[in-house]
Write a protein that holds these residues in place. Structure first.
Motif, short mmCIF file in Angstrom:
data_model
loop_
_atom_site.label_atom_id
_atom_site.label_comp_id
_atom_site.label_asym_id
_atom_site.label_seq_id
_atom_site.Cartn_x
_atom_site.Cartn_y
_atom_site.Cartn_z
N TYR A 164 -8.68 0.78 2.79
CA TYR A 164 -8.45 1.11 4.19
C TYR A 164 -7.19 1.96 4.32
O TYR A 164 -6.27 1.87 3.51
N LEU A 165 -7.17 2.76 5.36
CA LEU A 165 -5.95 3.49 5.71
C LEU A 165 -5.71 3.27 7.20
O LEU A 165 -6.44 3.82 8.04
N GLN A 166 -4.73 2.45 7.50
CA GLN A 166 -4.33 2.21 8.88
C GLN A 166 -3.32 3.29 9.26
O GLN A 166 -2.26 3.40 8.63
N MET A 167 -3.65 4.07 10.28
CA MET A 167 -2.80 5.18 10.69
C MET A 167 -2.29 4.93 12.11
O MET A 167 -3.09 4.84 13.04
N ASN A 168 -0.99 4.78 12.23
CA ASN A 168 -0.36 4.54 13.53
C ASN A 168 0.54 5.71 13.91
O ASN A 168 0.95 6.50 13.05
N ASN A 169 0.84 5.79 15.19
CA ASN A 169 1.72 6.85 15.70
C ASN A 169 1.29 8.22 15.18
O ASN A 169 2.09 8.99 14.64
N LEU A 170 0.02 8.51 15.35
CA LEU A 170 -0.53 9.76 14.82
C LEU A 170 0.07 10.96 15.52
O LEU A 170 0.38 10.93 16.73
N LYS A 171 0.23 12.03 14.75
CA LYS A 171 0.81 13.27 15.23
C LYS A 171 -0.19 14.41 15.06
O LYS A 171 -1.07 14.33 14.20
N PRO A 172 -0.06 15.46 15.84
CA PRO A 172 -0.99 16.60 15.68
C PRO A 172 -1.03 17.13 14.26
O PRO A 172 -2.10 17.56 13.79
N GLU A 173 0.09 17.07 13.55
CA GLU A 173 0.11 17.58 12.17
C GLU A 173 -0.64 16.67 11.19
O GLU A 173 -0.79 17.03 10.03
N ASP A 174 -1.12 15.51 11.66
CA ASP A 174 -1.96 14.67 10.83
C ASP A 174 -3.43 15.11 10.88
O ASP A 174 -4.26 14.57 10.13
N THR A 175 -3.73 16.07 11.73
CA THR A 175 -5.10 16.57 11.83
C THR A 175 -5.55 17.18 10.51
O THR A 175 -4.88 18.06 9.97
N ALA A 176 -6.65 16.68 9.99
CA ALA A 176 -7.16 17.13 8.69
C ALA A 176 -8.48 16.42 8.40
O ALA A 176 -8.86 15.48 9.11
N VAL A 177 -9.13 16.87 7.35
CA VAL A 177 -10.24 16.11 6.78
C VAL A 177 -9.65 15.16 5.74
O VAL A 177 -8.90 15.60 4.85
N TYR A 178 -9.95 13.90 5.86
CA TYR A 178 -9.41 12.87 4.97
C TYR A 178 -10.48 12.49 3.96
O TYR A 178 -11.63 12.19 4.32
N TYR A 179 -10.07 12.47 2.68
CA TYR A 179 -10.97 12.17 1.58
C TYR A 179 -10.52 10.91 0.85
O TYR A 179 -9.34 10.76 0.52
N CYS A 180 -11.47 10.07 0.56
CA CYS A 180 -11.21 8.89 -0.26
C CYS A 180 -11.38 9.28 -1.73
O CYS A 180 -12.25 10.08 -2.08
N ASN A 181 -10.55 8.71 -2.59
CA ASN A 181 -10.63 8.96 -4.03
C ASN A 181 -10.53 7.65 -4.79
O ASN A 181 -9.65 6.83 -4.50
N VAL A 182 -11.44 7.45 -5.73
CA VAL A 182 -11.43 6.22 -6.54
C VAL A 182 -11.53 6.62 -8.00
O VAL A 182 -12.39 7.42 -8.38
N VAL A 183 -10.66 6.04 -8.81
CA VAL A 183 -10.61 6.32 -10.25
C VAL A 183 -10.78 5.02 -11.00
O VAL A 183 -10.19 4.00 -10.65
N GLY A 184 -11.59 5.05 -12.05
CA GLY A 184 -11.78 3.83 -12.83
C GLY A 184 -12.71 4.04 -13.99
O GLY A 184 -12.85 5.17 -14.50
N TYR A 185 -13.35 2.97 -14.41
CA TYR A 185 -14.33 3.01 -15.50
C TYR A 185 -15.62 2.38 -15.02
O TYR A 185 -15.61 1.37 -14.31
N GLY A 186 -16.74 3.01 -15.43
CA GLY A 186 -18.04 2.48 -15.09
C GLY A 186 -18.49 1.42 -16.06
O GLY A 186 -17.82 1.13 -17.07
N THR A 187 -19.65 0.83 -15.79
CA THR A 187 -20.20 -0.19 -16.68
C THR A 187 -20.57 0.39 -18.03
O THR A 187 -20.80 -0.36 -18.99
N ASN A 188 -20.66 1.70 -18.13
CA ASN A 188 -20.89 2.34 -19.43
C ASN A 188 -19.58 2.64 -20.13
O ASN A 188 -19.56 3.31 -21.16
N PHE A 189 -18.46 2.17 -19.53
CA PHE A 189 -17.11 2.34 -20.07
C PHE A 189 -16.67 3.79 -20.13
O PHE A 189 -15.75 4.12 -20.88
N ARG A 190 -17.30 4.61 -19.35
CA ARG A 190 -16.86 5.99 -19.21
C ARG A 190 -16.05 6.11 -17.92
O ARG A 190 -16.36 5.48 -16.92
N SER A 191 -15.03 6.92 -17.96
CA SER A 191 -14.16 7.05 -16.79
C SER A 191 -14.86 7.81 -15.68
O SER A 191 -15.77 8.62 -15.93
N PHE A 192 -14.48 7.52 -14.46
CA PHE A 192 -14.96 8.28 -13.32
C PHE A 192 -13.81 8.60 -12.37
O PHE A 192 -12.80 7.89 -12.34
#
Length: 120
Positions: A79-107
């Motif tokens: 989650y990303l809780q965003m308070n006191n938002l400002k006009p300069e916060d305007t953007a497209v926000y992207y989630c990113n997750v890094v880890g290893y899969g069940t095949n033990f290959r990184s993602f």
């Protein structure tokens, strides 16, 4: 394959709040980090906040004290809780997750992006 589904973006007035969420599904074995990035028009994508599993939490200087990143109890949601938002916060926000899969290959997976617009 790891899929990320984001939600929570929208239009908000300056000083308002929004909460973004991102859920990872698929063949995840372990997650090393979950974070949020954003990209404003004609600007490069930048880190907003990132949480390292059993490690540090990092914030961009511009959002410190206003934004809070957290993970859900299952560990697959961020989650990303965003308070006191400002006009300069305007953007497209992207989630990113890094880890290893069940095949033990990184993602290194990205969400589809959610628009946050701060305007009166």
């Amino acid at each position: 394959q790891v899929q990320l589904v984001e939600s929570g973006g929208g239009l908000v007035q300056p000083g308002g709040s929004l909460t973004l969420s991102c859920t990872a599904s698929g063949s995840t074995y372990t997650i090393n980090s979950m974070g949020w990035y954003r990209q404003a028009p004609e600007k490069e994508r930048e880190l907003v906040a990132r949480k390292i599993t059993y490690g540090s939490t990092d914030y961009a200087d511009s959002v410190k004290g206003r934004f809070t990143i957290s993970r859900g109890d299952t560990g697959n949601t961020v989650y990303l809780q965003m308070n006191n938002l400002k006009p300069e916060d305007t953007a497209v926000y992207y989630c990113n997750v890094v880890g290893y899969g069940t095949n033990f290959r990184s993602f290194d997976s990205w969400g589809q992006g959610t628009q946050v617009t701060v305007s009166s």
